[in-house]
Design an enzyme around this catalytic site. Sequence first.
Site, short mmCIF file in Angstrom:
data_model
loop_
_atom_site.label_atom_id
_atom_site.label_comp_id
_atom_site.label_asym_id
_atom_site.label_seq_id
_atom_site.Cartn_x
_atom_site.Cartn_y
_atom_site.Cartn_z
N GLY A 49 21.75 29.32 -32.66
CA GLY A 49 22.27 28.38 -33.50
C GLY A 49 22.60 26.93 -32.39
N GLN A 54 28.17 20.13 -30.11
CA GLN A 54 27.68 20.53 -28.89
C GLN A 54 26.90 19.76 -27.82
OE1 GLN A 54 26.60 24.60 -30.78
NE2 GLN A 54 27.58 25.06 -28.84
N LEU A 104 27.10 28.57 -26.15
CA LEU A 104 26.54 27.73 -25.19
C LEU A 104 27.49 26.75 -24.31
CD1 LEU A 104 23.02 26.50 -26.73
CD2 LEU A 104 23.66 28.64 -25.14
N HIS A 145 30.21 30.49 -37.11
CA HIS A 145 30.37 29.97 -35.63
C HIS A 145 30.01 28.75 -35.51
CE1 HIS A 145 29.96 30.78 -31.30
NE2 HIS A 145 29.52 29.64 -31.33
ZN ZN Z 1 28.90 27.71 -30.30
#
Ligand code: ZN
Length: 184
Positions: A49, A54, A104, A145
């Site tokens: 995901g 991000q 990540l 998450h």
């Molecule tokens: Zn994450």
Amino acid sequence: MAVLKVARMGHPILRQRARELTPEEVLSPRIQKLIEDMVDTMHDYSGVGLAAPQVHEGVRLSVVEFAADNPRYDVTEAQGLQVFINPEVEVLDSTEQGYWEGCLSVPGMRGLVQRPRKIRVRYLDRQAQKKEIVAEGFLATVLQHEFDHLDGRIYVDRIKDLRNLSFNEEYQRYHLGSGPELDD
Ligand code: ZN
């Protein structure tokens, strides 16, 4: 195809609440391109995901996709590519389940996080259509998450006992098998 740069823990974008998208924005070329690029980025990094903050975009958008055959994951059912916009989560079963989560944005580390095992999510898909799903197990944890990222939260915030935060190498050596894993 464009692989985007991933923001790492410490970057302020990961700590801000992302804003809602209007249906018109969802359908705009800019957001449709962002979705494509986020999918490319998630594939390139082998994540299950990815959330827009991000990749330095402060909007409420996440993509999720995973196969059923990854031996490292406790997955019985594959999840085809799904785009979640403006998601709203309702907990259906607050019984907690623990996964060793990776992110990540926190490369090289993994931590044991407890989250409710079953949720309902109401969201817009990439055509700006209203949708809802019920998720449990691995998918429920992946979605929570991802959606935490939209509220400026990172999984490390939810580790109750920081002794359960580990570098991957030490995790492999000392913690492997003590719980299921996931990587977003
Ligand atoms: Zn994450």
